[in-house]
Design an enzyme around this catalytic site. Structure first.
Site, PDB file in Angstrom:
ATOM      1  N   GLN A 201       0.802  -1.298  -0.166  1.00 53.89           N
ATOM      2  CA  GLN A 201      -0.049  -0.027   0.037  1.00 53.89           C
ATOM      3  C   GLN A 201       0.971   1.301   0.136  1.00 53.89           C
ATOM      4  O   GLN A 201       1.429   1.563   1.196  1.00 53.89           O
ATOM      5  CB  GLN A 201      -0.996   0.049   1.530  1.00 53.89           C
ATOM      6  CG  GLN A 201      -1.752  -1.234   1.484  1.00 53.89           C
ATOM      7  CD  GLN A 201      -2.752  -1.325   0.161  1.00 53.89           C
ATOM      8  OE1 GLN A 201      -3.763  -0.441   0.421  1.00 53.89           O
ATOM      9  NE2 GLN A 201      -2.631  -2.477  -0.311  1.00 53.89           N
ATOM     10  N   ALA A 242     -11.163   2.371   5.800  1.00 51.69           N
ATOM     11  CA  ALA A 242     -10.304   1.470   5.071  1.00 51.69           C
ATOM     12  C   ALA A 242      -9.644   2.287   3.810  1.00 51.69           C
ATOM     13  O   ALA A 242      -9.945   3.515   3.577  1.00 51.69           O
ATOM     14  CB  ALA A 242     -11.013   0.445   4.345  1.00 51.69           C
ATOM     15  N   HIS A 243      -8.538   1.437   3.091  1.00 52.33           N
ATOM     16  CA  HIS A 243      -7.701   2.390   2.036  1.00 52.33           C
ATOM     17  C   HIS A 243      -8.523   2.755   0.898  1.00 52.33           C
ATOM     18  O   HIS A 243      -9.768   2.190   0.631  1.00 52.33           O
ATOM     19  CB  HIS A 243      -6.788   1.343   1.561  1.00 52.33           C
ATOM     20  CG  HIS A 243      -7.207   0.067   0.935  1.00 52.33           C
ATOM     21  ND1 HIS A 243      -6.312  -0.921   0.444  1.00 52.33           N
ATOM     22  CD2 HIS A 243      -8.334  -0.512   0.712  1.00 52.33           C
ATOM     23  CE1 HIS A 243      -7.121  -1.831  -0.012  1.00 52.33           C
ATOM     24  NE2 HIS A 243      -8.310  -1.531   0.072  1.00 52.33           N
ATOM     25  N   ASN A 244      -8.450   3.951   0.458  1.00 55.40           N
ATOM     26  CA  ASN A 244      -8.858   4.321  -0.666  1.00 55.40           C
ATOM     27  C   ASN A 244     -10.475   5.249  -0.550  1.00 55.40           C
ATOM     28  O   ASN A 244     -10.820   5.797  -1.522  1.00 55.40           O
ATOM     29  CB  ASN A 244      -9.129   3.730  -2.043  1.00 55.40           C
ATOM     30  CG  ASN A 244      -7.893   2.768  -2.142  1.00 55.40           C
ATOM     31  OD1 ASN A 244      -6.774   3.420  -2.095  1.00 55.40           O
ATOM     32  ND2 ASN A 244      -7.777   1.654  -2.529  1.00 55.40           N
TER      33      ASN A 244
END
Length: 348
Positions: A201, A242-244
């Protein structure tokens, strides 16, 4: 009751709040309390008719309320259109946040090429990573950790034991509470053989101006670009982003909410406690998601949504009302089947 750090008078508060003052302007206000518990010198507020009896009996020095409720107020009245917001502003005046003395504690660790503005404060055992920048008026509290290449904007406060991973950017006048984690690895896994391979990531987290992030909240860095929290957003304790994920401006997110990766939440949304939002979704601005709701598909129209899977709140209420009668309906159906079978046997 809490004693004010900065005492005031009813006249001064009226001027500060833009309130119409009904009563004496020289009454000292030295604390804040509820209507029921208020004593001499206390300021209270009234917003709900369910507390009308308490308003009529209050011993507060002054009460913030709207004009409609003013006839029931037995003491000095500060009349405003929005009593709850005025109450917040009054508390800001009576209990101003402490202004930290600038300086870097001798036990803090400042990495190479890091910049700490002379008007910023860095408390004991805090760590400022290489090339990170702490701007004027920022406050890095004890044991907080900034990784490399971070930015903390002017007037922002990073609480004790909070962690900003490498590359995290926090705008101006934000408040990151204790033990929040910004920029930890996004949960990206690729199936491989009988197990999984972690997907690096390599993005970051960007938090805009005037944001508040509660204690223990975790915001994962993006896979490639940015996980973003928009201007003025207010995020409670123990939230997982969470990511994004993209959180729009001025959203309010309550405790224990979870967002899966790559979801976009429009501006001015409210997400109540323990709601869950699946990944790769878009939620229209102005939407309210009720407590414990499960959002599993896009929400294209603003409104209030409840239940699992989510549905418009009015429909959910009808369904819940019907569900409460399900046992009774089943008994009636079984009775009808028995009658039908009996009639059929009699006809044969």
């Amino acid at each position: 009751m809490p004693r004010a750090r900065q005492a005031s008078t009813t006249g001064e508060l009226a001027a500060e709040l833009g309130a119409e003052l009904r009563g004496a302007e020289d009454i000292a206000v030295t604390g804040a309390s509820t209507l029921e518990a208020a004593d001499t010198g206390d300021l209270a507020f009234f917003t709900s008719k369910r507390y009308l009896n308490q308003l009529e009996a209050t011993e507060a020095a002054a009460v913030i309320l709207d004009a409609e409720a003013a006839p029931a107020c037995p003491t000095v009245a500060l009349l405003v259109a929005n009593p709850y917001a005025a109450w917040a502003r009054a508390l800001e005046r009576l209990f101003p946040e402490p202004v930290p003395e600038p300086g870097v504690h001798h036990s803090a660790v400042i990495g190479p090429e890091a910049e700490v503005d002379p008007a910023a404060r860095v408390d004991a055992h805090a760590v400022i990573g290489a090339r990170s920048r702490v701007e004027a008026g920022a406050w890095i509290e004890a044991n907080a950790v900034l990784g490399a290449d971070c930015r903390v904007g002017a007037g922002t406060r990073i609480g004790p034991n909070a962690t900003l991973y490498d590359g995290t950017e926090v705008g101006e006048r934000a408040h990151i509470h204790a033990s929040a984690v910004l920029g930890s690895r996004g949960f990206g896994l690729a199936p491989e053989g009988e197990g999984y391979r972690e997907i690096p990531q390599v993005g970051r987290v960007v938090v805009a101006d005037d944001v508040e992030i509660g204690a223990g909240t975790a915001i994962d860095r993006a896979a490639l670009e940015e996980t973003r929290v928009g201007r003025g957003a207010k995020i409670d304790n123990l939230v997982q982003i969470a990511h994004n994920v993209q959180i729009g401006d001025h959203c309010v997110i309550s405790g224990q909410v979870g967002f899966a990766g790559s979801t976009e939440l429009g501006s001015h949304c409210t997400v109540a406690a323990q709601a869950g939002v699946a990944g790769h979704l878009q939620v229209a601005g102005g939407t309210t998601i009720s407590a414990k709701a499960g959002v599993i598909s896009d929400i294209g129209e603003p409104g209030v949504y409840s239940g699992f899977p989510h549905q418009p709140h009015a429909k959910w209420r009808r369904d819940m009302a019907a569900l409460r009668h399900l046992r009774e309906l089943r008994k009636r159906l079984e009775a009808l089947e028995r009658v039908t079978k009996a009639n059929g046997q009699g006809d044969s």
